[in-house]
Design a protein around this motif. Structure first.
Motif, short mmCIF file in Angstrom:
data_model
loop_
_atom_site.label_atom_id
_atom_site.label_comp_id
_atom_site.label_asym_id
_atom_site.label_seq_id
_atom_site.Cartn_x
_atom_site.Cartn_y
_atom_site.Cartn_z
N THR A 101 0.39 12.53 -2.00
CA THR A 101 0.77 11.87 -3.25
C THR A 101 1.66 12.76 -4.10
O THR A 101 2.65 12.31 -4.68
CB THR A 101 -0.49 11.48 -4.04
N GLU A 119 10.28 11.45 -5.36
CA GLU A 119 10.71 10.32 -6.19
C GLU A 119 11.44 10.80 -7.43
O GLU A 119 12.45 10.21 -7.83
CB GLU A 119 9.51 9.46 -6.59
N HIS A 139 0.81 -1.22 0.00
CA HIS A 139 0.00 0.00 0.00
C HIS A 139 0.85 1.27 0.00
O HIS A 139 0.32 2.34 -0.28
CB HIS A 139 -0.92 0.02 1.22
N ARG A 140 2.11 1.16 0.34
CA ARG A 140 2.97 2.33 0.45
C ARG A 140 4.22 2.11 -0.39
O ARG A 140 4.87 1.07 -0.30
CB ARG A 140 3.35 2.55 1.92
N GLY A 141 4.56 3.08 -1.24
CA GLY A 141 5.77 2.97 -2.04
C GLY A 141 7.02 3.20 -1.23
O GLY A 141 6.97 3.71 -0.09
N LEU A 142 8.17 2.86 -1.81
CA LEU A 142 9.44 2.99 -1.10
C LEU A 142 9.73 4.44 -0.75
O LEU A 142 10.14 4.74 0.38
CB LEU A 142 10.57 2.41 -1.94
N VAL A 143 9.55 5.36 -1.70
CA VAL A 143 9.85 6.76 -1.44
C VAL A 143 8.95 7.33 -0.35
O VAL A 143 9.39 8.07 0.54
CB VAL A 143 9.75 7.59 -2.73
N SER A 144 7.68 6.97 -0.38
CA SER A 144 6.76 7.41 0.66
C SER A 144 7.16 6.85 2.02
O SER A 144 7.04 7.52 3.06
CB SER A 144 5.33 6.97 0.31
N THR A 145 7.67 5.62 2.01
CA THR A 145 8.13 5.00 3.27
C THR A 145 9.40 5.67 3.77
O THR A 145 9.58 5.83 4.99
CB THR A 145 8.34 3.49 3.06
N ALA A 195 5.22 12.99 -2.53
CA ALA A 195 5.98 11.76 -2.76
C ALA A 195 6.46 11.68 -4.20
O ALA A 195 7.58 11.24 -4.47
CB ALA A 195 5.12 10.54 -2.41
N ALA A 196 5.62 12.11 -5.15
CA ALA A 196 6.00 12.06 -6.56
C ALA A 196 7.17 13.01 -6.84
O ALA A 196 8.09 12.67 -7.61
CB ALA A 196 4.80 12.44 -7.43
#
Length: 267
Positions: free
Chosen positions: A60, A67, A42-48, A63-64
């Motif tokens: 969102t 990234e 549910h969570r991308g690496l960069v968001s984590t 995070a984009a």
């Protein structure tokens, strides 16, 4: 008088590595208070990464943007010392962890530190502007002060690229983020003001480079300068991993920094 040391208690030991990042006990792994099973899938690496270092969740759009900065910095070829060192180390039979660590350990103030330094530069300009100075005046002052210490200004100019191919795509994304209200835009304005100041009266321009463009993003997103360097290290680790793995599979052994047919000059 003899003082008897107090005996350590279980609480003393438990508090030794007290932290607000990870809670781990049998059957439980929580990252910043969120069960890891809720992050997986549910969570991308960069968001984590943002969650881990900031203790909050990015939008969102944030995070984009982060990234994009990290993608842009993953690699710059074997002429970069960190990459070359990782490749050489990989041929020594020491394993991937040593090759990656050797490459990362080459990242310092001169190679890998310009992003942090540029965040400091831009933040200095923004702080003076906040104190009442006009942007152009603050920029002129800060650039003069920095260049009095070192003619090289972190985040601007490139020894290979007349214009860094990563600059415009990143700044374009920042401009979109400013228009959308994702970031304020004060640091990107400061960066462009620095470009203008540096290029005043010059025939050959000194444009912003990848370190400057990513510094703009890190600063706009609220990352302190030290984390700008840490995020670059994480990003460049991807390239280091790829090069170390390619070299590991090449079959070559004990590769040095130059072909064996070329001998170093003896003085």
């Amino acid at each position: 008088m003899t003082v008897t040391p107090r005996q350590a208690t279980v609480d003393d030991v438990a508090d030794w590595w007290a932290n607000g990042i990870c809670r781990m006990e049998p059957g439980v792994v929580e990252l910043r208070g969120i069960p890891v099973q809720e992050l997986i899938g549910h969570r991308g690496l960069v968001s984590t990464i943002w969650l881990m270092v900031r203790g909050s969740s990015p939008t969102t759009a944030e995070a984009a943007l982060l990234e994009a900065a990290m993608v842009a910095s993953v690699d710059h070829g074997p002429q970069a010392p960190s990459i070359a060192i990782a490749r050489m180390t990989a041929t020594c039979g020491v394993g991937m962890n040593n090759a990656i660590a050797s490459g990362v350990n080459a990242l310092g103030d001169s190679h890998g530190g310009a992003g942090q330094q540029c965040v400091e530069l831009l933040s200095d300009i923004v702080a003076r502007e906040s104190a009442g100075a006009a942007l152009d005046a603050a920029t002129t002052e800060v650039v003069a002060e920095y260049r009095a210490r070192d003619p090289y200004l972190p985040g601007f100019g490139h020894r290979f690229h007349p214009v860094d191919p990563r600059r415009d795509p990143l700044l374009g994304l920042v401009d979109e983020a400013v228009s959308a209200g994702t970031v304020e835009g004060r640091h990107v304005a400061a960066a462009r003001a620095v470009e203008t100041e540096l290029n005043r009266g010059r025939r050959k321009p000194v444009p912003m480079n990848i370190d400057g463009a990513t510094a703009v993003i890190y600063a706009e997103l609220g990352f302190p300068p030290e984390l700008a360097r840490g995020l670059f290290v994480l990003s460049r680790s991807v390239g280091i991993l790829a090069h170390a793995w390619e070299e590991t599979n090449s079959g070559r052994r004990n590769e040095g920094p130059m072909p064996t047919s070329i001998l170093p000059t003896y003085r």
